[in-house]
Design an enzyme around this catalytic site. Structure first.
Site, PDB file in Angstrom:
ATOM      1  N   SER A  59     -11.909 -14.928 -14.168  1.00  0.00           N
ATOM      2  CA  SER A  59     -11.723 -16.329 -14.537  1.00  0.00           C
ATOM      3  C   SER A  59     -10.254 -16.691 -14.366  1.00  0.00           C
ATOM      4  CB  SER A  59     -12.169 -16.584 -15.989  1.00  0.00           C
ATOM      5  OG  SER A  59     -11.865 -17.916 -16.375  1.00  0.00           O
ATOM      6  N   GLU A  60      -9.926 -17.267 -13.209  1.00  0.00           N
ATOM      7  CA  GLU A  60      -8.545 -17.638 -12.936  1.00  0.00           C
ATOM      8  C   GLU A  60      -7.969 -18.599 -13.972  1.00  0.00           C
ATOM      9  OE1 GLU A  60      -9.966 -15.641  -9.429  1.00  0.00           O
ATOM     10  OE2 GLU A  60     -10.826 -17.249 -10.652  1.00  0.00           O
ATOM     11  N   ASP A  85      -6.729 -18.802  -2.327  1.00  0.00           N
ATOM     12  CA  ASP A  85      -7.719 -19.894  -2.294  1.00  0.00           C
ATOM     13  C   ASP A  85      -8.211 -20.217  -3.710  1.00  0.00           C
ATOM     14  OD1 ASP A  85      -8.711 -19.676   0.921  1.00  0.00           O
ATOM     15  OD2 ASP A  85      -7.937 -17.865  -0.008  1.00  0.00           O
ATOM     16  N   ILE A  87      -6.581 -20.097  -6.413  1.00  0.00           N
ATOM     17  CA  ILE A  87      -5.563 -20.700  -7.269  1.00  0.00           C
ATOM     18  C   ILE A  87      -5.974 -22.130  -7.626  1.00  0.00           C
ATOM     19  CG2 ILE A  87      -4.010 -21.811  -5.594  1.00  0.00           C
ATOM     20  CD1 ILE A  87      -1.693 -20.320  -7.041  1.00  0.00           C
ATOM     21  N   HIS A 129     -11.297 -17.950   2.233  1.00  0.00           N
ATOM     22  CA  HIS A 129     -10.402 -16.825   1.969  1.00  0.00           C
ATOM     23  C   HIS A 129      -9.220 -16.802   2.938  1.00  0.00           C
ATOM     24  CE1 HIS A 129     -14.241 -15.621   0.203  1.00  0.00           C
ATOM     25  NE2 HIS A 129     -13.594 -14.749  -0.535  1.00  0.00           N
TER      26      HIS A 129
END
Length: 327
Positions: A59-60, A85, A87, A129
């Site tokens: 979980s960014e 990507d 981010i 990606h």
């Protein structure tokens, strides 16, 4: 001096800084036991333990937000985004929190966080990606943005970023991890943010580039030299702040400029650099600036199509010839 890869340079920089400063922690998916998908954090958890090298859930927003909170309360986190990507998932945390927190608290709160983000194309990683989002963060006050490419610069600039009291987005080209170069054996050397380097001196055209495009620009310059065309190649290394003194000093000598980026050309950093060049020294130019960038399409999975989209050495050479076409 020792010859090492970019991968090793990143690992060494974090290891040395963590030994120096016990407030430095690392967070991200698989950064601990696995050492990250590219092996950048390999064996760091063995040395520093799971409380300082922390494997997080996928979980960014969660682990980036946790890193920002930790930075605001006294730690110095290094957060790894698996692919740059993704981010996008943590944009609120980065743009609305990390970038603005010091300002909102009247300078009483520092946010010394480094967000490492492997970016760039090549290798058939397809549309989700292979992206380069550095221009997005160049737009945001309160952030610093780095994109070095050599082992020397990568190691020295990461150490500088970790010691900085401001949030730094640290872009690493995915295709650079195997590149080799010399670094000093002295553990404590650093490379400043906001200072470009001239990779090759020349007199006819200035090529401004960063990350993998700086490597391609240098190759293009070497090939053009065989045709009698002398190119000066500037590797920006740092995007924000950006060293316009070096850029304009070179243009004052060559009077022509090509600006190269790997990101989609539309709305990219090259456009902003060209605008700054015109604002700062329009009268220096003997020809219109020329931009080089990826086609404005999603990155194809097919390698042949990907190669058509990505800026190449030949495309940089074509841009140089265009800048010289009126001579």
């Amino acid at each position: 001096m020792s010859e090492i890869t970019v991968r090793q340079a990143l690992n060494d920089a974090m290891r040395e800084e963590m030994r120096r400063d016990p407030t430095i922690i690392i967070l991200g998916c698989d950064v601990g036991l696995r050492g990250g998908p590219f092996g950048i954090t390999k064996d760091l958890q063995k040395e520093f333990g799971p409380k300082r090298v922390i494997d997080t859930p996928i979980s960014e927003p969660a682990f980036t937000g946790a890193g920002i909170g930790a930075a605001a309360t006294g730690l110095r986190p290094v957060v790894e985004i698996l692919y740059s990507d993704w981010i996008t998932l943590a944009m609120d945390q980065i743009v609305n929190m990390a970038a603005k927190m010091r300002y909102m608290f009247g300078g009483k709160v520092n946010v010394p966080i480094v967000i490492r983000a492997p970016f760039g194309s090549g290798g058939g990683n397809a549309a989700q990606h292979s992206q380069s989002f550095e221009a997005w963060f160049n737009h945001v006050p309160g952030l610093k943005v780095a994109a070095p490419i050599t082992p020397y610069d990568v190691k020295g600039m990461l150490k500088t970023a970790v010691r900085d009291d401001n949030p730094v987005i640290f872009f690493e080209h995915k295709r650079s991890y195997q590149l080799k170069g010399e670094v000093p054996d002295n553990e404590d050397y650093t490379v400043p943010l906001g200072k470009a380097v001239i990779r090759k001196e020349g007199t006819d055209v200035t090529i401004v580039a960063y990350s993998m495009m700086a490597v391609k620009a240098e190759q293009a310059a070497e090939e053009l030299a065989e045709e009698g065309i002398s190119c000066e190649v500037i590797d920006l290394r740092s995007i924000l702040p950006l060293d316009y003194d070096t850029v304009m000093g070179s243009i004052g000598k060559t009077n022509r400029v090509v600006v190269a980026q790997e990101a989609n050309l539309r709305g990219g950093l090259a456009s902003d650099i060209v605008a700054q060049i015109i604002d700062r020294g329009f009268d220096m130019l003997d020809a219109p600036p020329v931009r080089v960038g990826a086609l404005n399409v999603p990155m194809p999975y097919n390698m042949g199509l990907e190669n058509e989209v990505i800026p190449s050495v030949d495309k940089i050479k074509q841009a140089v010839r265009k800048a010289l076409s009126d001579r």
